[in-house]
Scaffold this motif. Structure first.
Motif, PDB file in Angstrom:
ATOM      1  N   UNK A   1       0.818  -1.224   0.000  1.00 56.93           N
ATOM      2  CA  UNK A   1       0.000   0.000   0.000  1.00 56.93           C
ATOM      3  C   UNK A   1       0.847   1.267   0.000  1.00 56.93           C
ATOM      4  N   UNK A   2       2.161   1.162   0.252  1.00 62.31           N
ATOM      5  CA  UNK A   2       3.010   2.347   0.361  1.00 62.31           C
ATOM      6  C   UNK A   2       3.938   2.528  -0.834  1.00 62.31           C
TER       7      UNK A   2
ATOM      8  N   UNK B   1      -4.287   3.451  -3.803  1.00 58.23           N
ATOM      9  CA  UNK B   1      -3.721   4.710  -4.297  1.00 58.23           C
ATOM     10  C   UNK B   1      -4.788   5.561  -4.982  1.00 58.23           C
ATOM     11  N   UNK B   2      -5.689   4.895  -5.692  1.00 58.58           N
ATOM     12  CA  UNK B   2      -6.790   5.604  -6.347  1.00 58.58           C
ATOM     13  C   UNK B   2      -7.668   6.290  -5.308  1.00 58.58           C
ATOM     14  N   UNK B   3      -8.006   5.580  -4.231  1.00 64.71           N
ATOM     15  CA  UNK B   3      -8.830   6.170  -3.166  1.00 64.71           C
ATOM     16  C   UNK B   3      -8.122   7.368  -2.526  1.00 64.71           C
TER      17      UNK B   3
ATOM     18  N   UNK C   1      -8.377  10.301  -4.885  1.00 64.10           N
ATOM     19  CA  UNK C   1      -9.727  10.860  -4.857  1.00 64.10           C
ATOM     20  C   UNK C   1      -9.945  11.704  -3.604  1.00 64.10           C
ATOM     21  N   UNK C   2      -9.464  11.209  -2.480  1.00 67.53           N
ATOM     22  CA  UNK C   2      -9.626  11.949  -1.220  1.00 67.53           C
ATOM     23  C   UNK C   2      -8.808  13.240  -1.254  1.00 67.53           C
ATOM     24  N   UNK C   3      -7.619  13.175  -1.816  1.00 64.94           N
ATOM     25  CA  UNK C   3      -6.792  14.370  -1.930  1.00 64.94           C
ATOM     26  C   UNK C   3      -7.437  15.388  -2.869  1.00 64.94           C
TER      27      UNK C   3
ATOM     28  N   UNK D   1      -5.137   2.981   9.483  1.00 65.69           N
ATOM     29  CA  UNK D   1      -4.463   3.508  10.669  1.00 65.69           C
ATOM     30  C   UNK D   1      -2.972   3.324  10.652  1.00 65.69           C
ATOM     31  N   UNK D   2      -2.430   2.764   9.582  1.00 65.51           N
ATOM     32  CA  UNK D   2      -0.997   2.503   9.536  1.00 65.51           C
ATOM     33  C   UNK D   2      -0.453   2.787   8.139  1.00 65.51           C
ATOM     34  N   UNK D   3       0.635   3.525   8.096  1.00 66.41           N
ATOM     35  CA  UNK D   3       1.372   3.655   6.851  1.00 66.41           C
ATOM     36  C   UNK D   3       1.040   4.843   5.971  1.00 66.41           C
ATOM     37  N   UNK D   4      -0.206   5.316   5.944  1.00 66.79           N
ATOM     38  CA  UNK D   4      -0.550   6.379   5.004  1.00 66.79           C
ATOM     39  C   UNK D   4      -0.343   7.758   5.631  1.00 66.79           C
TER      40      UNK D   4
END
Length: 610
Positions: free
Chosen positions: A142-143, A440-442, A445-447, A460-463
């Motif tokens: 995910x990172x 990454x897509x999510x 979109x949030x950004x 809760x971890x990593x992002x």
């Protein structure tokens, strides 16, 4: 040498051109100095010019000044990063890795202090000095793209995310360790000589029997960085394994390490020698260190009264769980999954419905439990609204800014997505089980256009979410460390706004007591993470805080008894905190199991003077 000179002197003038060339190149025979610049200067002085423009002369001087290297210890890469200014502790860490640790180190900063930045500085510096060309960065799936963005945007390093077989041929590759260790990639990666390897979330390598550890141990590397906020979680062997992966032999053999430094698996001895051994391979910066500044965090608890139907369901589930506990003879281990039912009721009807249906399916057809379970399912059908969801919508509209909402349960996440969609608001999910591309897509979109992200514990971890400074805990975990991990996604270095945290709690339920315990009793939201870790690990009896809470919940006869037991737990946690603050170093902690705090006391931090 004399013979060679004599021979050269006797060579006739008509000798071959090759011989003459050989003679002219001999450093002890012909030394040639380029005096053309000096002759040109003398000519211009005698003629009074011509001279270059004064501005051009100043520019030339500035260019030469910029190229000067005044100190070997100075980070040369900072000159190539004019738009990026690392913090002093990050520069200090990079310098120590380069000049004292030989490029092999464990970066063990507390959450949110910028271990990625420190690793990027080390990589960039080695590249500028010509010591690193090929680098491999292994991170959780995910990172991957997050690392690629950071290296490209902040450090100007042309890193690529591993996607196809040919990608391994690039100079700087970011990949997940799960991908790298699988065929057909494994052979290609293990057959490559890397100048530098960086492994993020390195605590996942703590067990040397795992395939991840064995794979990492086989990687061919000159320099190596291991990044983890928790290099020790359960016992000293984990620390030994990580350091051995980094520098084999640094702590001796396993038996030698145990004899020199271990009383039992969680209690070290010979702290001075251990300090010396650790300080040569590990750096740990803490939030409480001077010069590391965070924006403020404001916490607001939002008490909510359940509707009559929701409260009736909660009371019915509580009675069902306690009845099962009495029948089990007080077997707490088998009851923890049932306690989850009570927590799910406080979250959403959808969450508890799925758990009850699964429990019904697993129960024998002739069991007297089946009709009781179905009775609870019938109660769920009467619930038409969700008090917490309605309050959440109200808060989000009031903020009119980006907000991340955390829930414990996937079913609640799905309910909230539909709820926001029905209210014409864009919300995106983030959860475990999504592949790397979708996560990454999510995030993008949030950004961009989405106002709300609804995350389960996987978020809760990593992002990193520094562009968001509002957070709603729709459900609160019982472990304060997990709450701090959530907060660390937004309240971290790079956050320019004060962070606002809203905790929803339903009155007359276990949630009310949990919020009181975390916020009122141990002031969790004011603690630095090292302090919090020490408090939780030093609980008496070897039980986790989740087990202590479940036991109090199941054994309390009424609300007053439950409150009394939780007050007692809160007092114990507060006492541990006071003892830690009044102690004088590692000696005061010798009886406690918290190895991270012991490690902090062992002096593995970098001193950075303001």
């Amino acid at each position: 040498m004399t013979d060679q000179l004599s021979s050269a002197a006797k060579t006739p003038a008509s000798a071959s051109g090759d011989a003459a060339a050989t003679r002219r190149l001999h450093p002890l025979v012909d030394l040639h100095f380029d005096r053309s610049w000096f002759d040109e200067l003398q000519n211009r002085l005698s003629r009074g010019g011509p001279w270059d423009d004064w501005t051009l002369y100043q520019l030339a001087m500035e260019a030469e000044q910029a190229r000067r290297v005044e100190s070997f210890e100075e980070l040369q890469c900072l000159r190539t990063l004019p738009d990026f200014e690392p913090l002093p502790h990050q520069i200090g860490t990079a310098g120590k890795v380069l000049h004292e640790m030989g490029g092999r180190a464990i970066l063990a900063d507390e959450v949110g202090l910028g271990k990625t930045i420190e690793a990027g500085l080390v990589l960039k510096e080695y590249m500028v000095r010509g010591l690193v060309k090929r680098a491999l960065i292994l991170v959780p799936a995910s990172l991957v793209l997050q690392w690629v963005r950071e290296l490209n945007q902040k450090f100007g390093i042309s890193a690529v995310a591993q996607k196809r077989e040919h990608t391994w041929g690039y100079d700087v590759v970011v990949a997940s360790i799960d991908t790298a260790k699988r065929d057909p990639h494994r052979e290609r990666v293990l057959g490559t000589d890397y100048d530098l390897i960086i492994i993020d979330e390195a605590h996942k390598l703590k067990n040397k029997k795992t395939t991840n550890y064995q794979f990492a141990n086989l990687l061919r590397k000159k320099y190596c960085l291991l990044l983890t906020a928790t290099p020790i979680q359960n016992d000293l062997d984990e620390l030994y394994n990580l350091i051995t992966l980094l520098k084999p032999g640094q702590l001796g053999g396993q038996s030698e390490f145990a004899a020199n430094f271990v009383v039992d698996k969680r209690l070290p001895k010979n702290e001075d020698q251990l300090q010396e051994a650790l300080s040569s391979v590990m750096i740990r910066n803490r939030r409480g260190d001077g010069g590391i500044h965070f924006t403020k965090r404001f916490v607001k608890n939002i008490p909510l009264s359940l509707s009559a139907d929701e409260k009736a369901l909660y009371d019915a589930v509580t009675g069902f769980v306690k009845e099962r506990y009495d029948e089990s003879g007080g077997d707490l281990t088998s009851m923890l999954s049932l306690v989850t039912l009570q927590r799910e009721v406080c979250s959403s009807r959808d969450a508890v419905f799925l758990t009850l249906v699964n429990l019904f399916k697993k129960t024998a057809e002739d069991s007297p439990m089946r009709p009781k379970i179905w009775e609870l399912v019938d109660k769920i059908k009467s619930i038409k609204a969700n008090t917490k969801a309605e309050k959440t919508m109200e808060l989000v509209k009031e903020m009119d800014e980006k907000v991340i909402i955390f829930t414990e349960y996937r079913a609640t996440q799905e309910y909230l997505l539909q709820f926001f969609r029905a209210n014409d608001m864009i919300a995106v999910p983030y959860r475990g089980g999504m592949n790397r591309g979708k996560k990454d897509w999510m995030m993008d979109l949030f950004r961009g256009r989405a106002q709300v992200m609804i995350a389960t514990e996987a978020g809760g971890e990593g992002i990193n979410l520094q562009f968001c400074h509002n957070m709603i805990n729709f459900d609160l975990p019982w472990n304060p460390m997990r709450v701090e991990q959530r907060i660390g996604r937004v309240h971290r270095l790079g956050q320019t706004e004060d962070v606002r945290i809203y905790n929803l709690c339903t009155l007359g339920t276990i949630e009310e007591h949990i919020v009181n315990l975390l916020h009122e009793k141990i002031n969790m939201f004011e603690l630095v993470i090292g302090e919090l870790d020490h408090i939780l690990e030093k609980l008496d009896g070897g039980e986790s805080i989740e087990q202590r809470l479940a036991k109090a919940l199941l054994e309390a006869g009424d609300e007053q008894e439950l409150k009394r037991q939780l007050d007692q737990l809160g007092s114990s946690l507060n006492q541990i905190r006071s003892e830690a603050k009044s102690g004088d170093g590692i000696a005061s902690l010798a009886k406690g199991p918290d190895l991270l705090v012991k490690m902090d006391r062992l002096g593995t931090t970098v001193e950075v003077k303001p």
